[in-house]
Design a protein around this motif. Sequence first.
Motif, PDB file in Angstrom:
ATOM      1  N   GLY A  38       0.812  -1.211   0.000  1.00 23.04           N
ATOM      2  CA  GLY A  38       0.000   0.000   0.000  1.00 23.04           C
ATOM      3  C   GLY A  38       0.845   1.260   0.000  1.00 23.04           C
ATOM      4  O   GLY A  38       0.532   2.236  -0.703  1.00 23.04           O
ATOM      5  N   ALA A  39       1.946   1.242   0.767  1.00 22.86           N
ATOM      6  CA  ALA A  39       2.834   2.404   0.818  1.00 22.86           C
ATOM      7  C   ALA A  39       3.512   2.639  -0.529  1.00 22.86           C
ATOM      8  O   ALA A  39       3.623   3.788  -0.991  1.00 22.86           O
ATOM      9  CB  ALA A  39       3.886   2.207   1.910  1.00 22.86           C
ATOM     10  N   LEU A  40       3.940   1.550  -1.182  1.00 18.62           N
ATOM     11  CA  LEU A  40       4.606   1.679  -2.482  1.00 18.62           C
ATOM     12  C   LEU A  40       3.644   2.210  -3.547  1.00 18.62           C
ATOM     13  O   LEU A  40       4.033   3.019  -4.395  1.00 18.62           O
ATOM     14  CB  LEU A  40       5.174   0.326  -2.912  1.00 18.62           C
ATOM     15  CG  LEU A  40       6.376  -0.176  -2.106  1.00 18.62           C
ATOM     16  CD1 LEU A  40       6.743  -1.595  -2.518  1.00 18.62           C
ATOM     17  CD2 LEU A  40       7.581   0.754  -2.286  1.00 18.62           C
ATOM     18  N   MET A 110      -9.282  -1.761   2.797  1.00 17.28           N
ATOM     19  CA  MET A 110      -8.850  -1.237   1.504  1.00 17.28           C
ATOM     20  C   MET A 110      -9.678  -1.835   0.362  1.00 17.28           C
ATOM     21  O   MET A 110     -10.045  -1.134  -0.590  1.00 17.28           O
ATOM     22  CB  MET A 110      -7.365  -1.544   1.285  1.00 17.28           C
ATOM     23  CG  MET A 110      -6.420  -0.678   2.090  1.00 17.28           C
ATOM     24  SD  MET A 110      -6.505   1.076   1.632  1.00 17.28           S
ATOM     25  CE  MET A 110      -5.877   1.029  -0.052  1.00 17.28           C
ATOM     26  N   TRP A 111      -9.965  -3.128   0.424  1.00 18.47           N
ATOM     27  CA  TRP A 111     -10.781  -3.787  -0.611  1.00 18.47           C
ATOM     28  C   TRP A 111     -12.152  -3.128  -0.706  1.00 18.47           C
ATOM     29  O   TRP A 111     -12.683  -2.913  -1.798  1.00 18.47           O
ATOM     30  CB  TRP A 111     -10.920  -5.269  -0.284  1.00 18.47           C
ATOM     31  CG  TRP A 111     -11.844  -6.043  -1.166  1.00 18.47           C
ATOM     32  CD1 TRP A 111     -13.225  -6.041  -1.132  1.00 18.47           C
ATOM     33  CD2 TRP A 111     -11.485  -6.951  -2.225  1.00 18.47           C
ATOM     34  NE1 TRP A 111     -13.738  -6.883  -2.076  1.00 18.47           N
ATOM     35  CE2 TRP A 111     -12.695  -7.462  -2.768  1.00 18.47           C
ATOM     36  CE3 TRP A 111     -10.276  -7.389  -2.746  1.00 18.47           C
ATOM     37  CZ2 TRP A 111     -12.711  -8.377  -3.809  1.00 18.47           C
ATOM     38  CZ3 TRP A 111     -10.290  -8.312  -3.795  1.00 18.47           C
ATOM     39  CH2 TRP A 111     -11.489  -8.793  -4.323  1.00 18.47           C
ATOM     40  N   THR A 112     -12.705  -2.780   0.463  1.00 18.59           N
ATOM     41  CA  THR A 112     -14.079  -2.260   0.516  1.00 18.59           C
ATOM     42  C   THR A 112     -14.149  -0.758   0.275  1.00 18.59           C
ATOM     43  O   THR A 112     -15.006  -0.276  -0.483  1.00 18.59           O
ATOM     44  CB  THR A 112     -14.697  -2.581   1.889  1.00 18.59           C
ATOM     45  OG1 THR A 112     -14.565  -3.983   2.154  1.00 18.59           O
ATOM     46  CG2 THR A 112     -16.180  -2.202   1.910  1.00 18.59           C
ATOM     47  N   TYR A 113     -13.262  -0.005   0.901  1.00 22.89           N
ATOM     48  CA  TYR A 113     -13.378   1.456   0.891  1.00 22.89           C
ATOM     49  C   TYR A 113     -12.196   2.172   0.227  1.00 22.89           C
ATOM     50  O   TYR A 113     -12.189   3.411   0.151  1.00 22.89           O
ATOM     51  CB  TYR A 113     -13.503   1.992   2.329  1.00 22.89           C
ATOM     52  CG  TYR A 113     -14.672   1.414   3.079  1.00 22.89           C
ATOM     53  CD1 TYR A 113     -15.982   1.673   2.685  1.00 22.89           C
ATOM     54  CD2 TYR A 113     -14.461   0.600   4.199  1.00 22.89           C
ATOM     55  CE1 TYR A 113     -17.061   1.145   3.386  1.00 22.89           C
ATOM     56  CE2 TYR A 113     -15.529   0.064   4.909  1.00 22.89           C
ATOM     57  CZ  TYR A 113     -16.827   0.330   4.495  1.00 22.89           C
ATOM     58  OH  TYR A 113     -17.885  -0.201   5.185  1.00 22.89           O
ATOM     59  N   SER A 117      -9.063  -0.522  -8.079  1.00 23.38           N
ATOM     60  CA  SER A 117      -9.567  -1.135  -9.311  1.00 23.38           C
ATOM     61  C   SER A 117      -9.605  -2.651  -9.107  1.00 23.38           C
ATOM     62  O   SER A 117      -9.039  -3.181  -8.147  1.00 23.38           O
ATOM     63  CB  SER A 117      -8.642  -0.806 -10.482  1.00 23.38           C
ATOM     64  OG  SER A 117      -7.368  -1.419 -10.303  1.00 23.38           O
ATOM     65  N   LEU A 118     -10.273  -3.353 -10.015  1.00 20.05           N
ATOM     66  CA  LEU A 118     -10.332  -4.814  -9.916  1.00 20.05           C
ATOM     67  C   LEU A 118      -8.927  -5.410  -9.943  1.00 20.05           C
ATOM     68  O   LEU A 118      -8.621  -6.340  -9.183  1.00 20.05           O
ATOM     69  CB  LEU A 118     -11.177  -5.385 -11.060  1.00 20.05           C
ATOM     70  CG  LEU A 118     -11.312  -6.922 -11.102  1.00 20.05           C
ATOM     71  CD1 LEU A 118     -11.975  -7.439  -9.835  1.00 20.05           C
ATOM     72  CD2 LEU A 118     -12.090  -7.351 -12.346  1.00 20.05           C
ATOM     73  N   PHE A 119      -8.078  -4.877 -10.805  1.00 19.14           N
ATOM     74  CA  PHE A 119      -6.690  -5.337 -10.900  1.00 19.14           C
ATOM     75  C   PHE A 119      -5.978  -5.196  -9.553  1.00 19.14           C
ATOM     76  O   PHE A 119      -5.263  -6.105  -9.104  1.00 19.14           O
ATOM     77  CB  PHE A 119      -5.962  -4.521 -11.973  1.00 19.14           C
ATOM     78  CG  PHE A 119      -4.490  -4.795 -12.072  1.00 19.14           C
ATOM     79  CD1 PHE A 119      -4.019  -5.931 -12.716  1.00 19.14           C
ATOM     80  CD2 PHE A 119      -3.572  -3.901 -11.523  1.00 19.14           C
ATOM     81  CE1 PHE A 119      -2.653  -6.174 -12.816  1.00 19.14           C
ATOM     82  CE2 PHE A 119      -2.210  -4.144 -11.622  1.00 19.14           C
ATOM     83  CZ  PHE A 119      -1.750  -5.288 -12.263  1.00 19.14           C
ATOM     84  N   GLU A 120      -6.184  -4.063  -8.887  1.00 18.64           N
ATOM     85  CA  GLU A 120      -5.542  -3.814  -7.602  1.00 18.64           C
ATOM     86  C   GLU A 120      -6.150  -4.680  -6.503  1.00 18.64           C
ATOM     87  O   GLU A 120      -5.429  -5.170  -5.616  1.00 18.64           O
ATOM     88  CB  GLU A 120      -5.660  -2.331  -7.244  1.00 18.64           C
ATOM     89  CG  GLU A 120      -4.848  -1.418  -8.160  1.00 18.64           C
ATOM     90  CD  GLU A 120      -5.137   0.041  -7.919  1.00 18.64           C
ATOM     91  OE1 GLU A 120      -4.230   0.873  -8.125  1.00 18.64           O
ATOM     92  OE2 GLU A 120      -6.291   0.378  -7.539  1.00 18.64           O
ATOM     93  N   LEU A 250     -20.971  -8.162   2.324  1.00 16.95           N
ATOM     94  CA  LEU A 250     -20.799  -9.385   1.541  1.00 16.95           C
ATOM     95  C   LEU A 250     -19.860  -9.196   0.353  1.00 16.95           C
ATOM     96  O   LEU A 250     -19.350 -10.180  -0.188  1.00 16.95           O
ATOM     97  CB  LEU A 250     -22.166  -9.872   1.046  1.00 16.95           C
ATOM     98  CG  LEU A 250     -23.109 -10.459   2.109  1.00 16.95           C
ATOM     99  CD1 LEU A 250     -24.455 -10.820   1.489  1.00 16.95           C
ATOM    100  CD2 LEU A 250     -22.488 -11.688   2.763  1.00 16.95           C
ATOM    101  N   GLY A 251     -19.628  -7.952  -0.040  1.00 19.38           N
ATOM    102  CA  GLY A 251     -18.696  -7.699  -1.127  1.00 19.38           C
ATOM    103  C   GLY A 251     -17.267  -8.119  -0.792  1.00 19.38           C
ATOM    104  O   GLY A 251     -16.416  -8.206  -1.682  1.00 19.38           O
ATOM    105  N   LEU A 252     -17.002  -8.407   0.487  1.00 18.78           N
ATOM    106  CA  LEU A 252     -15.672  -8.842   0.905  1.00 18.78           C
ATOM    107  C   LEU A 252     -15.459 -10.337   0.651  1.00 18.78           C
ATOM    108  O   LEU A 252     -14.314 -10.808   0.696  1.00 18.78           O
ATOM    109  CB  LEU A 252     -15.465  -8.543   2.399  1.00 18.78           C
ATOM    110  CG  LEU A 252     -14.059  -8.764   2.961  1.00 18.78           C
ATOM    111  CD1 LEU A 252     -13.095  -7.737   2.383  1.00 18.78           C
ATOM    112  CD2 LEU A 252     -14.058  -8.697   4.495  1.00 18.78           C
ATOM    113  N   LEU A 253     -16.546 -11.072   0.381  1.00 18.63           N
ATOM    114  CA  LEU A 253     -16.430 -12.532   0.247  1.00 18.63           C
ATOM    115  C   LEU A 253     -15.425 -12.963  -0.821  1.00 18.63           C
ATOM    116  O   LEU A 253     -14.632 -13.880  -0.573  1.00 18.63           O
ATOM    117  CB  LEU A 253     -17.805 -13.141  -0.021  1.00 18.63           C
ATOM    118  CG  LEU A 253     -17.855 -14.675  -0.059  1.00 18.63           C
ATOM    119  CD1 LEU A 253     -17.374 -15.265   1.264  1.00 18.63           C
ATOM    120  CD2 LEU A 253     -19.272 -15.152  -0.374  1.00 18.63           C
TER     121      LEU A 253
END
Length: 307
Positions: A38-40, A110-113, A117-120, A250-253
């Motif tokens: 994340g820092a990079l 980070m995934w949620t908020y 992008s999908l790639f990330e 549920l978007g974290l699943l």
Amino acid sequence: MAATESQMSDITEQPWRDHKRYLWLWGLLLPTFPFIAGALVALSGWGIFYYLGPIMILAVIPIVDLLAGIDRSNPPESMIKALEEDRYYRWITYLFLPLQYLALVWAAWMWTYGGLSLFEQIGLALTVGTVAGVGINTAHELGHKRVKAEKWLAKVALAQPFYGHFFIEHNRGHHVRVATPDDPASSRMGENVYVFLPRTIVGSFRSAWRIEQPRFKRRGESHWSIRNDVLNAWLMSVVLWGALLAVFGLGLLPFLLIQAAVGICLLEIVNYVEHYGMLRQREQNGRWERVRPSHSWNSNNVATNVV
């Protein structure tokens, strides 16, 4: 000749020292990979850095191994007890767990908020999966200890990849049946890794479940109990995953499933390599011969062993 004998005597009297004692601390860098990634990304703007975990595990560390060479040094038997009682080594494994869980929660946020992008998102999940995979190795170390609290910490480490039954199957199944056709974690000569993976994942769960049942049968109790180490280990995963899904949605699943799959595959691919084609011989009494160092392919590479 006398001088040579004197020199040899001085060498043998010198106490053995772990020259990698402080090098082991580098192992604690791995659970911080998501933070470093994340820092990079923040510094460079390059989303590719979210793939830091697989880049390090599959590319950088093997290259370091090639450059650093092989270390064949081993402590003498007389030092084993002292090393096991040295709290320094224990605390390295203990400290892995809070870092592992901090990285998991941060990555879930980070995934949620994080506006990734999908790639990330996929890269971040893969990096967290590498942490989960090495976390299983941490659980392996803790699970072999005699202290009950450490055995529970092993289950805590296994909760993230939802692989709690490993605690039972590895210690009471794999170690008994390694390098035999009865061991789901021992790959067979000529067996494709893609055939091995489903066989070992399903077989390990079945094995753990069967191993736990006799303990309750002897006491006339049902194995459907919270004291069943397969069930209570899986319950930890249910609670952990349930809490994360409740907080982040549920978007974290997909994130949880990807990181678990990566962690499990990392472990089982190591098993695939470590015991590939090994087969213990039957003795005249029908029992398998004792397990020997020749029944596994081991690595003496410095970087891999530190991690």
